[in-house]
Write an enzyme that holds these catalytic residues in place. Structure first.
Site, mmCIF file in Angstrom:
data_model
loop_
_atom_site.group_PDB
_atom_site.id
_atom_site.type_symbol
_atom_site.label_atom_id
_atom_site.label_comp_id
_atom_site.label_asym_id
_atom_site.label_seq_id
_atom_site.Cartn_x
_atom_site.Cartn_y
_atom_site.Cartn_z
ATOM 1 N N THR A 31 9.170 -13.941 -3.365
ATOM 2 C CA THR A 31 9.128 -13.169 -4.298
ATOM 3 C C THR A 31 8.670 -13.193 -5.792
ATOM 4 O O THR A 31 9.509 -14.475 -5.781
ATOM 5 C CB THR A 31 10.219 -12.302 -4.108
ATOM 6 O OG1 THR A 31 10.190 -11.478 -2.991
ATOM 7 C CG2 THR A 31 9.893 -10.894 -5.385
ATOM 8 N N PHE A 42 8.015 -13.113 -9.648
ATOM 9 C CA PHE A 42 8.535 -12.633 -10.285
ATOM 10 C C PHE A 42 7.797 -12.891 -11.626
ATOM 11 O O PHE A 42 7.453 -14.355 -12.261
ATOM 12 C CB PHE A 42 10.150 -12.485 -10.930
ATOM 13 C CG PHE A 42 11.580 -12.034 -9.266
ATOM 14 C CD1 PHE A 42 11.126 -10.399 -9.455
ATOM 15 C CD2 PHE A 42 10.943 -13.271 -8.465
ATOM 16 C CE1 PHE A 42 11.810 -10.148 -8.503
ATOM 17 C CE2 PHE A 42 12.208 -12.071 -7.112
ATOM 18 C CZ PHE A 42 12.152 -11.006 -7.625
#
Length: 368
Positions: free
Chosen positions: A265, A267
């Site tokens: 992921t 960010f």
């Protein structure tokens, strides 16, 4: 007298431990010496009105230290140590207030610690909307929000929030995300509800369908919030990190149950431009923009021409409905490079002339 006798420390081992104790004292003295210099730096920055936190400076220091490293410490471990040293010293100048998705134990919190170090003052928010608001309002100097997952794609809400927020992106963190099934008891029996952020539920849907086909999948604001709730009911379970398991006293019933082993992921680190301006080019940068074009044939194709003609590589292209009711879209584009580069600047200038809406979301070093 029963019981095992305590092992006797050898003379050689004792001598080595004395050496380590002596080196530790020297390290402590040098760290405090560095901290005193950092305090002086803070006073000068306060007098001159310059930013206290400079991620490009942090990167330069770490790169220089890694280059000088002769081992046996690995460069990745040296980087982690120095980031913490710089974080602790910066906290003496002025603690950085960083808004993250809460409660404690989220991957968003982990990303913030990786970027700012553990001495940062984390402000826990109930949603990404609140992270954006806290950062824009000045409650926090920086915010950290999820923007993309390698399995499930973009975090749509974050993209929508960028449209009307005055913040920009100054950095990114890419985390390897492993989801674990957490529960009060160490068993799969009797689980009625599995709670997690919608992205996590989607990333684990294959495992859940095979092992817990009858359990309700309930979306909550964050994985850590799911863990907090699972700690209140023996029939509930959560998908969350090992940090969350420790935070809420839960068993890890099943480890790493995400459907894709390589599940990352991204960010984004956000702030107001007056808090920190666009970081200078690092040599390995990404520029993020959002645009819209008039709804006519060939309009999307025309967006790509300036990039191609100027030799600029596009690394991401996403569309989101404009919610105008007119079948209009916003396009989120990541390109390789920095606006200070001549070809990137030329491509952006040409692109801007084609767009009904144009906004640079930020230019920042690419996360390794």
């Amino acid at each position: 007298m029963s019981g095992k006798s305590q092992p006797v420390q050898s003379e050689a081992l004792g001598a080595l431990r004395v050496q380590i104790d002596s080196i530790d004292q020297q390290l402590l003295s040098l760290l405090n010496q560095r901290a005193r210099v950092a305090e002086q730096v803070g006073e000068l920055k306060r007098h001159e009105g310059t930013p206290f936190f400079r991620p490009d400076r942090v990167a330069q220091v770490i790169e220089k230290i890694q280059h000088a490293n002769q081992g046996p410490l690995l460069n990745q471990h040296v980087a982690a140590i120095w980031r913490e040293i710089m974080s602790a010293c910066l906290a003496l100048e002025t603690p950085q207030r960083v808004a993250v998705l809460g409660p404690e134990g989220t991957f968003c919190e982990q990303a913030a610690i990786e970027f700012f170090g553990s001495a940062a003052n984390l402000i826990y928010c109930s949603s990404f909307d609140e992270v954006f608001h806290a950062t824009a309002a000045g409650t926090a100097q920086f915010g950290v929000v999820g923007v993309e997952n390698s399995t499930e794609g973009v975090v749509a809400r974050s993209l929508d929030l960028f449209l009307r927020s005055p913040v920009h992106v100054v950095g990114e963190v890419s985390l390897l995300v492993r989801h674990n099934l957490l529960r009060q008891t160490n068993s799969l029996d009797g689980i009625e509800v599995v709670m997690a952020h919608p992205q996590a539920l989607a990333q684990c849907q294959g495992w859940l369908s095979q092992h817990l086909p009858h359990a309700e999948r309930r979306a909550v604001s964050s994985n850590a919030e799911g863990a907090r709730l699972a700690a209140t009911n023996p029939a509930w379970a959560a998908l969350a990190s090992e940090r969350a398991a420790a935070q809420f006293g839960l068993h890890i019933v099943a480890h790493a149950i995400q459907d894709e082993a390589y599940n990352r992921t991204r960010f984004a680190v956000i702030c107001l431009p007056q808090t920190l301006a666009m970081p200078p080019a690092s040599g390995r940068d990404c520029t993020s923009i959002v645009v819209s074009v008039p709804n006519r044939p060939g309009a999307v194709h025309d967006l790509l021409v300036p990039l191609k003609s100027n030799g600029v590589s596009m690394t991401r292209f996403e569309s989101r409905p404009a919610k105008s009711g007119q079948w209009e879209y916003y396009f989120y584009i990541d390109i390789a490079g920095h606006p200070s580069q001549a070809n990137v600047a030329a491509a952006l200038q040409e692109l801007r002339g084609l767009c009904a809406y144009y906004k640079v979301l930020g230019a920042y070093p690419v996360s390794e």
